[in-house]
Scaffold this motif. Structure first.
Motif, PDB file in Angstrom:
ATOM      1  N   PRO A 135      43.325  41.329  34.030  1.00 17.77           N
ATOM      2  CA  PRO A 135      41.886  41.218  33.716  1.00 17.77           C
ATOM      3  C   PRO A 135      41.578  41.264  32.222  1.00 17.77           C
ATOM      4  N   ASP A 136      42.292  42.103  31.461  1.00 18.22           N
ATOM      5  CA  ASP A 136      41.999  42.206  30.026  1.00 18.22           C
ATOM      6  C   ASP A 136      42.516  41.008  29.223  1.00 18.22           C
TER       7      ASP A 136
ATOM      8  N   ILE B 196      36.285  36.017  29.273  1.00 21.40           N
ATOM      9  CA  ILE B 196      35.154  35.829  30.196  1.00 21.40           C
ATOM     10  C   ILE B 196      34.269  34.665  29.760  1.00 21.40           C
TER      11      ILE B 196
ATOM     12  N   ARG C 257      39.100  33.926  38.128  1.00 19.88           N
ATOM     13  CA  ARG C 257      39.225  34.725  36.901  1.00 19.88           C
ATOM     14  C   ARG C 257      38.026  35.659  36.749  1.00 19.88           C
TER      15      ARG C 257
ATOM     16  N   THR D 284      37.893  39.884  36.761  1.00 15.55           N
ATOM     17  CA  THR D 284      37.354  40.690  35.644  1.00 15.55           C
ATOM     18  C   THR D 284      36.214  41.578  36.122  1.00 15.55           C
ATOM     19  N   LYS D 285      35.397  41.100  37.058  1.00 17.80           N
ATOM     20  CA  LYS D 285      34.268  41.904  37.548  1.00 17.80           C
ATOM     21  C   LYS D 285      34.724  43.044  38.445  1.00 17.80           C
TER      22      LYS D 285
ATOM     23  N   ASN E  60      37.370  44.757  38.169  1.00 22.37           N
ATOM     24  CA  ASN E  60      38.121  45.762  37.401  1.00 22.37           C
ATOM     25  C   ASN E  60      37.283  46.457  36.340  1.00 22.37           C
ATOM     26  N   LYS E  61      35.981  46.397  36.488  1.00 23.11           N
ATOM     27  CA  LYS E  61      35.106  47.091  35.519  1.00 23.11           C
ATOM     28  C   LYS E  61      34.749  48.458  36.015  1.00 23.11           C
TER      29      LYS E  61
END
Length: 135
Positions: A86-87, A91, A127, A131-132, A134-135
């Motif tokens: 994710p990092d 985004i 993608r 990312t969402k 893992n916040k």
């Protein structure tokens, strides 16, 4: 501790992941598939989407693009075009790719352009999902 098996994920550019895990969940063309220790040996196509890896009782998630997975008694190996934590995902770039793909899908396209646009949209959406979550 739960039963573990060896998982390796490789792309053309790097060895993305290598280690003992308890479970893997990923997307195939037929739907989501889970792998545990002693899974039946097989070769499976991998589809664009998230992969969830349970290691040491914790779950980590990443993005995978198309590829193949081989499950044997000793290990599971995933070979895919792209794998990203994710990092590592930009985004803004993923959002722009999503918008471009959606715009292309609105136009009359040849069959090959349509397939490519759908794949680009699927990659961008996966993608962003990774990312969402893992916040």
């Amino acid at each position: 501790m739960a039963s573990t098996f060896f998982l390796e994920i490789a792309t053309p550019n790097r060895k993305f992941f290598s280690g003992e895990v308890e479970m893997v969940i990923l997307k195939t063309p037929e739907g989501y598939m889970g792998i545990l220790k002693d899974h039946a040996p097989m070769v499976v196509a991998v589809d664009i989407g998230p992969i969830k890896i349970e290691q040491n009782g914790k779950q980590i998630e990443a993005f995978l693009s198309e590829g193949f997975m081989e499950i044997t008694k000793e290990k599971t190996i995933i070979l895919c075009d792209t794998a990203e934590w994710p990092d590592e995902i930009d985004i803004n770039r993923a959002e722009a790719a999503k918008e471009r793909a959606q715009e292309r899908l609105q136009r009359k396209l040849s069959q090959i352009e349509y397939i490519r646009s759908r794949a680009a949209l699927a990659r961008a959406m996966a993608r962003l999902k990774v990312t969402k979550s893992n916040k």
